[in-house]
Design an enzyme around this catalytic site. Structure first.
Site, mmCIF file in Angstrom:
data_model
loop_
_atom_site.group_PDB
_atom_site.id
_atom_site.type_symbol
_atom_site.label_atom_id
_atom_site.label_comp_id
_atom_site.label_asym_id
_atom_site.label_seq_id
_atom_site.Cartn_x
_atom_site.Cartn_y
_atom_site.Cartn_z
ATOM 1 C CB SER A 177 -0.925 0.001 1.216
ATOM 2 O OG SER A 177 -0.161 -0.114 2.409
ATOM 3 C CG ASN A 199 -3.359 -4.013 13.751
ATOM 4 O OD1 ASN A 199 -2.804 -3.983 12.652
ATOM 5 N ND2 ASN A 199 -3.751 -5.132 14.328
ATOM 6 C CB THR A 237 -41.821 24.352 -7.446
ATOM 7 O OG1 THR A 237 -42.992 24.769 -8.129
ATOM 8 C CG2 THR A 237 -41.537 25.315 -6.296
ATOM 9 C CG HIS A 238 -43.127 20.694 -9.589
ATOM 10 N ND1 HIS A 238 -43.261 19.463 -9.014
ATOM 11 C CD2 HIS A 238 -43.772 21.562 -8.771
ATOM 12 C CE1 HIS A 238 -43.974 19.575 -7.898
ATOM 13 N NE2 HIS A 238 -44.293 20.836 -7.721
ATOM 14 C CB SER A 268 -16.806 21.699 -29.799
ATOM 15 O OG SER A 268 -16.800 20.681 -30.773
ATOM 16 C CE LYS A 293 -21.939 23.124 -27.964
ATOM 17 N NZ LYS A 293 -21.865 21.678 -27.718
ATOM 18 C CG ASN A 321 -19.378 22.584 -24.733
ATOM 19 O OD1 ASN A 321 -20.438 22.998 -25.214
ATOM 20 N ND2 ASN A 321 -18.526 21.825 -25.400
ATOM 21 C CD GLU A 376 -21.226 19.534 -19.509
ATOM 22 O OE1 GLU A 376 -20.738 18.493 -19.961
ATOM 23 O OE2 GLU A 376 -21.494 20.524 -20.225
ATOM 24 C CD GLN A 402 -3.087 -2.357 2.836
ATOM 25 O OE1 GLN A 402 -2.395 -2.697 3.789
ATOM 26 N NE2 GLN A 402 -2.836 -2.770 1.614
HETATM 27 N N1 ARG Z 1 -1.110 -1.095 5.774
HETATM 28 C C1 ARG Z 1 -1.971 -1.552 6.814
HETATM 29 C C2 ARG Z 1 -3.316 -0.801 6.751
HETATM 30 O O1 ARG Z 1 -3.392 0.150 6.109
HETATM 31 C C3 ARG Z 1 -1.353 -1.302 8.148
HETATM 32 C C4 ARG Z 1 -1.767 -2.239 9.203
HETATM 33 C C5 ARG Z 1 -1.307 -3.599 8.925
HETATM 34 N N2 ARG Z 1 -1.563 -4.443 10.016
HETATM 35 C C6 ARG Z 1 -1.521 -5.775 9.924
HETATM 36 N N3 ARG Z 1 -1.768 -6.431 10.984
HETATM 37 N N4 ARG Z 1 -1.245 -6.378 8.811
HETATM 38 O O2 ARG Z 1 -4.281 -1.183 7.352
#
Ligand code: ARG
Length: 466
Positions: free
Chosen positions: A22, A109, A154-155, A276, A282, A284, A289, A321
């Site tokens: 991650s 954690n 309204t509407h 465009s 055009k 826009n 949007e 995660q």
């Molecule tokens: N990258 C993990 C998360 O975002 C961190 C915690 C990972 N903890 C574990 N017990 N594998 O949640």
């Protein structure tokens, strides 16, 4: 080497490594992760696990690591699964054995939950402050619009004339609830999970209240299981942003509509319009949007998170995660939209003639005719039927509504005067209504409210960086 090389043999399969990593997105937590570690190191001194000299070495290594990551000089290795692993690896390279003590009494954690709360706190404050900037533009445009009016709908059918200022202020009031919600969410999320460990706390004498105070949290968790598993704050942040997105979408839809040749109430400034690639004529309103379109994505981020959370048993599960990408995306996208919509409104050209022309259709004052009869003693339901009948008759042709009113025994020329252009809007005198008297008061209230919002936003907790 993994963090758990003592327990599991051999390396991780690539398929797992690629699924698990991650770092490419949680690297955004670097400032918060290092701040949390500084507080934790001081906590270890308090618990008698580190001396102050040892802590100083770790503080130095943490600062260096933060600098290296922010400047991009530190390159990651495949075993740097997430931001916590990367920081710990580098601190250990820099501080040797002491680095190996950094994670004492802590788990990723409670660490990740702490980091993400700190990040969300700052991010929501930034979103709130951008919303206030947009509200300030709306207020300014409302003040500048003076006595201009347009049909209120309204509407999506013309209903009654209203001041343009009233219309613009309506959007600003909706946004003020967004600011309020964002501030409330920040207050609710401002609880420290640090010290909860993996799920159950620790045997070491750490003091979660001390680390909580050091990080600017209101207080520490009271239940370690809840501390590591709670992502209510992410859900709340995503809801706040999704609803803000819905408000911005409604504003966008209005500009799309108003800038059509059919309405022609506004012209979007060239700097906020696109052309465009094929059709030379055009122009826009893409900003509007995209404001409308992005709201779908913001709602998707919220629903994705809620579905991810709903089946999880206590306490930490790796599913959690998946909380970060929707949150980061929602914050990034809504900030982009806010900036563009603020510029769009700042530079929007309003077309008085088209707006007022549409508002001056005689039918728009029908309610004033009914209320004229009411003020002369006719029960409202009867008055409604009489005027409805005259409107229907005028639509059949022959005589205009004005003529029918002028010649009606209970109405006459005084009532017909109510149909003159610009009269109806001035008769919206009740509190909170759309006419000049209540709107003047309302704009003062809005101005006061924005001052309070500015105060509330600047009083939100900020992370003190060493
Ligand atoms: N990258 C993990 C998360 O975002 C961190 C915690 C990972 N903890 C574990 N017990 N594998 O949640």
């Amino acid at each position: 080497m993994t963090l758990w090389h003592g327990r599991l043999e051999g390396g991780m399969d690539n398929a797992l490594a690629e699924l698990s990593v991650s770092l490419h997105y949680d690297i955004r937590l670097i400032v918060e992760d290092v701040a949390g570690s500084h507080a934790h190191v001081d906590g270890l001194v308090g618990a008698g696990i580190l001396t102050t000299d040892e802590a100083d070495v770790l503080h130095g290594a943490l600062e260096q690591t933060r600098g290296e990551i922010l400047s991009g000089v530190l390159t990651s290795t495949p075993s740097d699964e997430d931001i916590h692993t990367l920081v710990e690896r580098r601190v250990t390279e820099l501080a040797g054995d002491l680095g190996a003590r950094l994670h004492t009494g802590r788990s990723r954690n409670d660490q990740v939950a702490t980091d993400l709360r700190l990040w969300t706190r700052t991010a929501l404050a930034e979103v709130a402050s951008s919303v206030v900037s947009l509200q300030e533009v709306l207020l300014q445009r409302a003040k500048d619009s003076g006595s201009r009016y347009l049909p209120g709908y309204t509407h999506l059918q013309r209903a009654q004339p209203i001041l343009l200022a009233h219309h613009l202020a309506a959007h600003a009031w909706a946004l003020s609830r967004d600011v309020d919600r964002l501030c409330q969410s920040v207050h609710r999320l401002n609880v420290s999970p640090l010290g909860a460990g993996a799920l159950a706390g620790t045997s070491l004498g750490i003091n979660p209240d001390a680390t909580a105070a050091a990080l600017g949290f209101n207080h520490a968790f009271t239940n370690s299981l809840d501390a590591v598993s709670d992502r209510d704050f992410v859900a709340e942040a995503l809801f706040d942003i999704a609803l803000l997105g819905v408000h911005l979408s409604r504003m966008g839809e209005e500009i799309v509509l108003w800038s059509t040749d059919e309405f022609a109430f506004v012209t979007v400034d060239d700097a906020f319009a696109t052309g465009s690639s094929m059709l030379p004529q055009k122009k826009n309103a893409d900003v509007a949007e995209l404001a409308r379109g992005k709201s779908g994505r913001l709602i998707g981020n919220l629903t994705g998170l809620l579905v991810m959370l709903k089946g999880l048993p206590l306490s930490y599960n790796r599913d959690l995660q998946e909380d970060k990408e929707p949150l980061f995306d929602a914050v990034d996208q809504v900030l982009l939209v806010l900036r563009a919509v603020t510029g769009l409104y700042k530079t929007l050209m309003f077309h008085e003639e088209a707006m007022q022309g549409a508002a001056d259709a005689p039918g728009a004052a029908a309610i004033d005719l009914a209320e004229f009869l009411v003020s002369h003693g006719t029960p409202f339901r009867q008055a409604h039927a009489v005027i409805g009948g005259l409107v229907a008759e005028s639509l059949r042709g022959g005589a205009t509504l004005s003529e029918l009113v002028a010649n009606h025994p209970e109405l006459g020329t005084d009532a017909a005067a109510l149909l003159r252009p610009g009269v109806a809007v001035t008769n919206r005198t009740s509190p909170g209504g759309a006419g000049p008297i209540p709107v003047a008061k309302q704009l003062l209230q809005l101005e006061e409210h924005l001052k309070l919002e500015n105060k509330a936003v600047s009083a939100l907790p900020v992370l003190r960086v060493r």
